[in-house]
Design an enzyme around this catalytic site. Structure first.
Site, PDB file in Angstrom:
ATOM      1  N   LEU A   1       0.809  -1.222   0.000  1.00  0.00           N
ATOM      2  CA  LEU A   1       0.000   0.000   0.000  1.00  0.00           C
ATOM      3  C   LEU A   1       0.840   1.268   0.000  1.00  0.00           C
ATOM      4  O   LEU A   1       0.434   2.282  -0.591  1.00  0.00           O
ATOM      5  CB  LEU A   1      -0.904  -0.007   1.244  1.00  0.00           C
ATOM      6  CG  LEU A   1      -1.647   1.284   1.573  1.00  0.00           C
ATOM      7  CD1 LEU A   1      -2.772   1.530   0.570  1.00  0.00           C
ATOM      8  CD2 LEU A   1      -2.203   1.250   2.995  1.00  0.00           C
ATOM      9  N   TYR A   2       2.005   1.235   0.645  1.00  0.00           N
ATOM     10  CA  TYR A   2       2.744   2.468   0.897  1.00  0.00           C
ATOM     11  C   TYR A   2       3.135   3.178  -0.389  1.00  0.00           C
ATOM     12  O   TYR A   2       3.782   2.585  -1.274  1.00  0.00           O
ATOM     13  CB  TYR A   2       3.993   2.183   1.731  1.00  0.00           C
ATOM     14  CG  TYR A   2       3.695   1.708   3.139  1.00  0.00           C
ATOM     15  CD1 TYR A   2       2.425   1.830   3.705  1.00  0.00           C
ATOM     16  CD2 TYR A   2       4.685   1.123   3.920  1.00  0.00           C
ATOM     17  CE1 TYR A   2       2.162   1.392   4.989  1.00  0.00           C
ATOM     18  CE2 TYR A   2       4.424   0.682   5.210  1.00  0.00           C
ATOM     19  CZ  TYR A   2       3.154   0.815   5.735  1.00  0.00           C
ATOM     20  OH  TYR A   2       2.909   0.378   7.012  1.00  0.00           O
ATOM     21  N   THR A   3       2.773   4.454  -0.438  1.00  0.00           N
ATOM     22  CA  THR A   3       3.006   5.313  -1.602  1.00  0.00           C
ATOM     23  C   THR A   3       2.687   4.583  -2.911  1.00  0.00           C
ATOM     24  O   THR A   3       3.421   4.670  -3.895  1.00  0.00           O
ATOM     25  CB  THR A   3       4.430   5.889  -1.617  1.00  0.00           C
ATOM     26  OG1 THR A   3       5.393   4.837  -1.500  1.00  0.00           O
ATOM     27  CG2 THR A   3       4.633   6.872  -0.488  1.00  0.00           C
TER      28      THR A   3
END
Length: 372
Positions: A59-61
């Protein structure tokens, strides 16, 4: 500043740094992250300090964090050295319910994407990111065990799931000789201490070391926010998200904690953020604390959080200022009730070393756990 002391993670032989490098800020896709050159400098600084535990998620960035990490690790030739953790759960294809959640179909889809972006053929620690309220724990555990057996992951764990669900998953794994879960990744800070009721005893009893995320309460405990007419004032990510449900941090209780932390930090001669991180890292059950930053100077300051010991008197003041309420049934377990339960006789846990260790093939059956 050195991170060359390691804890085994839960009931496993996996050795991790007491401070983990959080990479949710790697990439500026969300408007408040770090550009690639800054992210690379933080990655290099963390490894140079002896750190080996790096946390990310698909999910991150929007996947940029994993992509950057894969590139950095490959260029540094550090794959065998680092313990690489990533997570699955969040949907990658809006409109397709099976491209998210914690079902077998999505786990097998997600792991391939993470392996590709991370430029590796295995993940050291693969975590369910958030409970989806749908998928049975048995399905998750079976699928993670299949990934361990296939060599695509080494260990597995859970993040942001109820304690009863984590207990169900672990006991199912134990009952069916499946790969055990070794990690719980949970929010924990002076401002958020609810995991002490259930999760810390759960991790200690069932062999899951806890890694703490948001140890600075999204920056609230860093000293850069102050009470204001709108609840709080300051420059940072928290000012942008504090109105979102579940992320309210500008409360009267939290301002009291900030005030106490400021006084303790001043008396200790340390920055507020370092004192807050030190408190979390030295709490029972905590294996590692995830520290993130958008600037190299922030990371340098955070990595020095274990270079001192907080005096007992100052720790007690922080404990008192941040003490959480005891919800039912925990207020029923107070000392007064225990005295009546045991007829006024002092009855407690066995002292350390009371029971001899259990050995199997000359190896202790239980590895040294992450808990203090």
């Amino acid at each position: 500043m050195s991170l060359d002391k390691y804890y085994t993670l839960g009931r496993s032989g996996l050795r991790v740094s007491r401070l983990s490098l959080g990479t949710m800020t790697f990439g500026d896709d969300w408007g408040w992250g770090a550009a690639e050159d800054t992210a690379r400098a933080m990655f290099d600084r963390y490894l140079d300090a002896g750190g080996n535990f790096i946390d990310t998620a698909d999910l991150y960035t929007e996947g940029t964090s994993e992509t950057m990490l894969g590139k950095f690790i490959e260029q540094a030739g550090a794959r065998d050295r680092v313990v690489l953790a990533t997570k699955f759960s969040y949907n990658a294809q809006p409109g397709n319910p099976n491209a998210g959640g914690n079902g077998r179909k999505n786990i097998l889809r997600a792991v391939e994407g993470s392996l590709r972006r991370l430029r590796t053929d295995y993940i050291d620690l693969y975590l369910l990111h958030t409970w989806d309220r749908v998928t049975p724990a048995e399905e998750v555990v079976r699928t993670l065990d299949d990934l361990v057996r296939a060599g695509k992951i080494r260990h597995a764990g859970l993040s942001d799931a109820p304690a009863w669900y984590a207990a169900r998953a672990q006991t199912f794994a134990e009952a069916h000789a499946l790969s055990p879960l070794v990690n719980l990744q949970l929010e924990y800070s002076l401002a958020e201490r609810h995991i002490e009721h259930e999760f810390v005893p759960l991790g200690q009893q069932l062999g899951m070391g806890i890694t703490a995320w948001s140890p600075l309460a999204m920056g609230l405990l860093s000293g850069k926010y102050r009470p204001g007419e709108a609840g709080g004032e300051g420059e940072g990510r928290l000012a942008k998200v504090t109105a979102a449900p579940g992320f309210e941090r500008f409360t009267e209780r939290n301002w009291r904690i900030v005030a106490a932390l400021e006084q303790v930090a001043k008396q200790a001669g340390k920055p507020m953020a370092q004192v807050a991180l030190n408190w979390v890292a030295t709490q029972p059950g905590i294996a590692s604390v995830i520290v993130g930053a958008t600037k190299l100077a922030q990371l340098d300051a955070n990595l020095a959080a274990l270079d001192f010991e907080l005096p007992a008197e100052l720790r007690a003041r922080l404990d008192a200022a941040s003490a959480p309420e005891r919800p039912f049934p925990y207020y029923m377990f107070a000392d007064a009730q225990q005295t009546r339960l045991h007829g006024g006789v002092a009855v407690g846990d066995k002292p350390a070393g009371y029971a001899p260790p259990v050995f199997v093939d000359a190896v202790p059956a239980r590895a040294v756990q992450a808990a203090r």
